[in-house]
Design a protein around this motif. Structure first.
Motif, PDB file in Angstrom:
ATOM      1  N   GLY A  43       0.814  -1.213   0.000  1.00 25.24           N
ATOM      2  CA  GLY A  43       0.000   0.000   0.000  1.00 25.24           C
ATOM      3  C   GLY A  43       0.846   1.261   0.000  1.00 25.24           C
ATOM      4  O   GLY A  43       0.362   2.330  -0.362  1.00 25.24           O
ATOM      5  N   LEU A 121     -11.232  -4.974  -1.886  1.00 17.82           N
ATOM      6  CA  LEU A 121     -10.360  -4.133  -2.705  1.00 17.82           C
ATOM      7  C   LEU A 121     -11.113  -3.726  -3.966  1.00 17.82           C
ATOM      8  O   LEU A 121     -11.761  -4.568  -4.594  1.00 17.82           O
ATOM      9  CB  LEU A 121      -9.093  -4.899  -3.098  1.00 17.82           C
ATOM     10  N   ALA A 123     -10.326  -1.538  -7.569  1.00 17.70           N
ATOM     11  CA  ALA A 123      -9.272  -0.871  -8.332  1.00 17.70           C
ATOM     12  C   ALA A 123      -9.786  -0.342  -9.650  1.00 17.70           C
ATOM     13  O   ALA A 123     -10.533  -1.016 -10.356  1.00 17.70           O
ATOM     14  CB  ALA A 123      -8.133  -1.852  -8.606  1.00 17.70           C
ATOM     15  N   LEU A 131      -2.917  -2.364  -4.500  1.00 16.64           N
ATOM     16  CA  LEU A 131      -3.771  -3.470  -4.065  1.00 16.64           C
ATOM     17  C   LEU A 131      -3.128  -4.808  -4.432  1.00 16.64           C
ATOM     18  O   LEU A 131      -3.279  -5.805  -3.719  1.00 16.64           O
ATOM     19  CB  LEU A 131      -5.165  -3.335  -4.690  1.00 16.64           C
ATOM     20  N   MET A 134      -0.815  -5.865  -1.843  1.00 18.46           N
ATOM     21  CA  MET A 134      -1.544  -6.494  -0.733  1.00 18.46           C
ATOM     22  C   MET A 134      -1.875  -7.953  -1.078  1.00 18.46           C
ATOM     23  O   MET A 134      -1.704  -8.856  -0.260  1.00 18.46           O
ATOM     24  CB  MET A 134      -2.833  -5.718  -0.448  1.00 18.46           C
ATOM     25  N   LEU A 149     -11.602  -8.804  -4.632  1.00 20.77           N
ATOM     26  CA  LEU A 149     -11.130  -7.701  -5.471  1.00 20.77           C
ATOM     27  C   LEU A 149     -12.120  -7.483  -6.604  1.00 20.77           C
ATOM     28  O   LEU A 149     -12.542  -8.441  -7.265  1.00 20.77           O
ATOM     29  CB  LEU A 149      -9.752  -8.044  -6.062  1.00 20.77           C
ATOM     30  N   THR A 151     -11.903  -5.305 -10.022  1.00 23.53           N
ATOM     31  CA  THR A 151     -10.960  -4.472 -10.766  1.00 23.53           C
ATOM     32  C   THR A 151     -11.547  -4.056 -12.104  1.00 23.53           C
ATOM     33  O   THR A 151     -12.172  -4.851 -12.802  1.00 23.53           O
ATOM     34  CB  THR A 151      -9.583  -5.163 -10.901  1.00 23.53           C
ATOM     35  N   PHE A 215     -10.361  -0.908   0.634  1.00 18.62           N
ATOM     36  CA  PHE A 215      -9.294  -0.114   0.020  1.00 18.62           C
ATOM     37  C   PHE A 215      -9.691   0.167  -1.416  1.00 18.62           C
ATOM     38  O   PHE A 215      -9.878  -0.761  -2.207  1.00 18.62           O
ATOM     39  CB  PHE A 215      -7.959  -0.868   0.064  1.00 18.62           C
ATOM     40  N   CYS A 217      -8.755   2.394  -4.900  1.00 16.51           N
ATOM     41  CA  CYS A 217      -7.651   3.143  -5.486  1.00 16.51           C
ATOM     42  C   CYS A 217      -7.826   3.284  -6.983  1.00 16.51           C
ATOM     43  O   CYS A 217      -8.277   2.354  -7.656  1.00 16.51           O
ATOM     44  CB  CYS A 217      -6.333   2.429  -5.179  1.00 16.51           C
TER      45      CYS A 217
END
Ligand SMILES: Cc1cc2nc3c(=O)[nH]c(=O)nc-3n(C[C@H](O)[C@H](O)[C@H](O)COP(=O)(O)OP(=O)(O)OC[C@H]3O[C@@H](n4cnc5c(N)ncnc54)[C@H](O)[C@@H]3O)c2cc1C
Ligand SMILES: [Zn+2]
Lengths: 250, 86
Positions: A43, A121, A123, A131, A134, A149, A151, A215, A217
């Protein structure tokens, strides 16, 4: 997790480019060997500084893509066409070159398997970089923290780390990955085909009752939308950490 | 840049220069609205010639930092208190 204060300024270090990896047509990973590198956390980011012959300097932040590994630091850079720094890093940097960086930087947008989960996560574009650090740390750990995740990329060609994610997804039963391609999809595409919205988040992420650590991002607009939608789905804003990269990508 | 703000994470290096330690996971209290947030959650505008950090809850200006050739000039504005590690 308590930590002790490490006092002092961040010095600029000189790292050597030991490998360059083409991730997609417009994204490269730069593998650096950085003597005296303190161990970083997934991170965190580094600041990279370029100095022109006339002394003009430009610096930008890049997330660290690899889990802590001695003096090795990997960054993954996406090309911004009219940019000052990324075209140099992608087009001109060569193996054996030296580059100035300082870090590791960051204590807020940080996760290690010891922090526990479940973890959500999300993204957008190159927002996957921190990420991925991580996820790579998760893969190396014997703590089976459940991680999901989602993404988002424009097309399969611009989806970074695609093969590695597919491998990890089949070898780790505590990792679930969902994809969306926002602009172009291959004929056999099984994932989503639109920008991340509230319904997609509801379908792919942990319910708010599980109290996941979040998280998010990516480009600023992407992060705003996702964070607002997660809060609308009942997630506690204080448990959703964001990192905005600026205008780019997505 | 227009409204393309970043967050406090982007100023991590600046904070280390200023406070001598990682600050993005340390709390600060906004003097305008009383909200307590980690520095990493702040709203940051990196517009030349300086960086402006605002409260994520009310938008009040917390810190302005301007770099000159040899100095960093920091204006602490609407910050009631901050915490650092001992
Ligand atoms: C904490 C943090 C971590 C980051 N991590 C990464 C990372 O892991 N990988 C990565 O590729 N980038 C990352 N970034 C973004 C990176 O720091 C640069 O902003 C990016 O590489 C563009 O720099 P540049 O000098 O090429 O473009 P600039 O010269 O800064 O910008 C040129 C033009 O493009 C616009 N612009 C600026 N940034 C972008 C953008 N991202 N997309 C589209 N247009 C843009 C500007 O408004 C300007 O008009 C991160 C940013 C932050 C704050
Ligand atoms: Zn406030």
């Amino acid at each position: 997790m308590e930590r002790t204060a490490v006092r002092g300024r961040l010095n600029w270090l000189v790292a050597e480019v030991v490998d360059l990896i083409d991730e997609t047509g417009t994204v490269k990973s730069i593998v650096l060997d950085c003597p005296d590198w303190p161990l970083h956390l997934p991170g965190q980011h580094v600041d990279i500084r370029l100095t022109a012959e006339d002394g003009y300097q430009a610096q930008r932040s890049y997330s660290i893509a690899n889990p802590p590994a001695g003096e090795k630091v990997v960054v993954t850079v996406e090309l911004v066409d009219d940019g000052e720094v990324s075209p140099y890093l992608i087009g001109e940097l060569a193996v054996g070159d030296q580059i100035e960086l300082r870090g590791p930087i960051g204590g807020y947008f940080v996760w290690t398997p010891e922090h526990g989960g479940p973890v959500q996560l999300v993204a957008g574009g190159s927002g996957l970089v921190p990420l991925m650090a991580m996820i790579r740390a998760l893969a190396e750990s014997d703590r089976r923290v459940p991680v999901r995740l989602l993404t988002s990329a424009r097309s399969r060609e611009t989806l970074i780390y695609g093969d590695e994610l597919r491998r990890l997804q089949s070898s780790l039963d505590n990792l679930e990955v969902a994809y969306t391609l926002t602009r172009a999809q291959p004929a056999d595409w099984q994932g989503y085909s639109r920008r991340v919205d509230q319904q997609m988040l509801a379908e792919t992420s942990w319910p708010a009752t599980e109290r996941p650590l979040g998280f998010v991002c990516g480009p600023t607009g992407f992060v705003e939308t996702v964070a607002a939608n997660l809060v609308a789905l009942g997630h506690d804003a204080a448990r959703i950490k964001t990192e905005r990269f600026g205008p780019s990508g997505g | 840049m227009t409204d393309m703000h970043l967050d406090g994470n982007a100023l991590g290096a600046l904070f280390i220069d200023l406070f001598g330690q990682e600050m993005t996971d340390q709390n600060g209290c906004c003097d305008a609205c009383g909200a307590v947030n980690p520095f990493g959650r702040a709203v940051v505008y990196r517009d030349a010639p300086g960086d402006v950090m605002r409260c994520p809850d009310c938008g009040a200006v917390l810190i302005v930092a301007v770099r000159t050739e040899t100095r960093l000039r920091v204006s602490i504005q609407s910050l009631r208190w901050i915490e650092v590690l001992e």
